[in-house]
Enzyme design. Structure first.
Site, mmCIF file in Angstrom:
data_model
loop_
_atom_site.group_PDB
_atom_site.id
_atom_site.type_symbol
_atom_site.label_atom_id
_atom_site.label_comp_id
_atom_site.label_asym_id
_atom_site.label_seq_id
_atom_site.Cartn_x
_atom_site.Cartn_y
_atom_site.Cartn_z
ATOM 1 N N GLU A 1 30.205 -75.185 -35.591
ATOM 2 C CA GLU A 1 31.085 -74.069 -35.948
ATOM 3 C C GLU A 1 30.321 -72.918 -36.587
ATOM 4 O O GLU A 1 30.617 -71.753 -36.331
ATOM 5 C CB GLU A 1 32.207 -74.545 -36.875
ATOM 6 C CG GLU A 1 33.184 -75.525 -36.250
ATOM 7 C CD GLU A 1 33.901 -74.953 -35.038
ATOM 8 O OE1 GLU A 1 33.901 -73.723 -34.852
ATOM 9 O OE2 GLU A 1 34.472 -75.757 -34.270
ATOM 10 N N TYR B 1 38.391 -69.730 -40.956
ATOM 11 C CA TYR B 1 38.286 -70.276 -39.599
ATOM 12 C C TYR B 1 37.528 -71.606 -39.599
ATOM 13 O O TYR B 1 38.024 -72.636 -39.115
ATOM 14 C CB TYR B 1 37.586 -69.294 -38.622
ATOM 15 C CG TYR B 1 37.179 -70.068 -37.399
ATOM 16 C CD1 TYR B 1 38.138 -70.419 -36.457
ATOM 17 C CD2 TYR B 1 35.889 -70.585 -37.259
ATOM 18 C CE1 TYR B 1 37.825 -71.237 -35.388
ATOM 19 C CE2 TYR B 1 35.566 -71.397 -36.191
ATOM 20 C CZ TYR B 1 36.533 -71.719 -35.259
ATOM 21 O OH TYR B 1 36.232 -72.545 -34.229
ATOM 22 N N ASP C 1 40.619 -67.568 -34.687
ATOM 23 C CA ASP C 1 39.389 -66.873 -34.288
ATOM 24 C C ASP C 1 39.757 -65.769 -33.300
ATOM 25 O O ASP C 1 40.932 -65.476 -33.088
ATOM 26 C CB ASP C 1 38.401 -67.865 -33.671
ATOM 27 C CG ASP C 1 38.824 -68.292 -32.276
ATOM 28 O OD1 ASP C 1 40.050 -68.246 -31.989
ATOM 29 O OD2 ASP C 1 37.954 -68.646 -31.473
#
Length: 349
Positions: A36, A119, A137
């Site tokens: 991520e 996020y 996102d």
DNA sequence: AACGCGGGGTT
DNA sequence: AACCCAGCGTT
């Protein structure tokens, strides 16, 4: 209504989603976190090779935590947004040393970690721990703005609140990991920024944006980024078999990366042997320099600025105290350090 | 709330 | 050239 959209996204995911990624269905929070962070503002196709290399070099968070900064930055080299790498290291060391190596499982704890915002926190909480936090996102902003026909600017405070609430509302609370994966993959492969597949979209009949004919106007952004031009002239100073190398420290681009001796200018400078000798003499007190070469014009386009300039290679025959205070390294040490692409594209020529 | 931060792909 | 990409931290 929203429940319908939720189940249709899940249905698309189950039957039509062909997207594959190395970390899909991964449950190790370390690997999810790493993927991520690498993918923040970065395309999957660009980040995948970096992810593979990081996992290979650092199979566990402890391996990452115990690595030297320069080794990790060298692996991050070329990926951009280098503060991500700095924060990645800080968090790896914090979890390893302060949390006994155990990745936090509560959202509130997760987003307190450096480099992890709303996020990434929702992504880790849902993918690793199956907790009901909706990711928001670029894909989700686009999909939701079109499905619901919302023209609130996504980069405004009110827009972020509105879409955050909507994303949480649409989330399948029974299957948060699957749903978050579904809506992002849907945005990336069907509801794309340009030329989305509206004609064959399984959610077409549920899409307000399509019904209103405004899909190609969504999502709305209000901010325009301003660009600036900068001139970077690098002096590659060689003394015997060593080179002057510095680490960038200021709050500026390429912080924590390395560079050669920099002369920055707000306008173009024209160099020849004579002006180079004069400048070296006046600025660095170098009397006996040999100009080995002047590169052609180099350019590097960043998102928010255009860097232009040249590389000037100089050999100096004697060392003096002012110059000695800088770091001088042989080339086999220089290549172990991380440099910005602007410099690497010159070095590799 | 506004701004700065990389590099690469697509249109 | 403009836009976007599995955003975040600082001011």
């Amino acid at each position: 209504m929203n429940k319908n959209i939720t189940s249709q996204l899940m249905n698309w995911h189950q039957h039509e989603n062909l997207r594959e990624m190395p970390w899909k269905e991964e449950k190790d929070p370390y690997k999810i976190w790493l993927s991520e962070v690498i993918l923040q503002q970065t395309r999957v196709e660009q980040g995948t090779a970096y992810y593979e290399r990081f996992i290979q070099n650092f199979p566990t968070i402890k391996d990452l935590a115990n690595s030297k900064d320069e080794v990790v930055f060298k692996l991050w080299e070329g990926l951009g947004y280098y503060n991500r790498c700095k924060n990645l290291l800080a968090t790896a060391r914090f979890i390893t040393n302060e949390l006994d190596g155990v990745f936090p499982s509560e959202y509130e704890q997760i987003i307190n970690l450096k480099g992890i915002g709303p996020y990434t926190g929702a992504a880790i909480a849902s993918f690793a721990f199956n907790k009901p936090f909706a990711v928001l996102d670029g894909n989700v902003f686009r999909v939701l703005s079109r499905l619901f026909g919302i023209d609130t600017p996504i980069d405004s405070t009110i827009g972020k609140q509105q879409f955050s609430k909507l994303a949480q509302d649409v989330l399948d609370k029974e299957n948060p990991a699957l749903f978050n994966q579904a809506i992002m993959d849907f945005g990336a492969t069907v509801c794309k920024p340009m030329s989305p597949h509206c004609r064959t979209c399984p959610l077409q009949s549920a899409c307000s944006g399509f019904e209103m004919g405004i899909v190609n106007k969504l999502p709305v952004k209000e901010k325009v980024l301003k660009k600036k031009n900068r001139w970077f002239y690098y002096f590659i100073l060689q003394y015997q078999d060593t080179f002057l190398v510095e680490k960038r420290t200021g709050k500026d681009i390429w912080e924590n990366l390395h560079e050669f001796y920099l002369l920055e200018s707000t306008e173009q400078l024209i160099w020849n042997d004579s002006s180079i000798h004069d400048w070296l003499q006046e600025q660095l007190g170098i009397e006996n320099a040999i100009v080995l070469g002047i590169s052609p014009l180099q350019k590097q386009q960043l998102t928010h600025q255009l860097i232009k300039g040249q590389f000037i290679k100089v050999e100096i025959k004697s060392m003096h105290t002012q110059l000695q205070k800088h770091q001088w390294l042989p080339m086999n040490e220089v290549v172990k350090l991380a440099f910005p692409k602007y410099i690497n594209q010159y070095l590799s020529v």
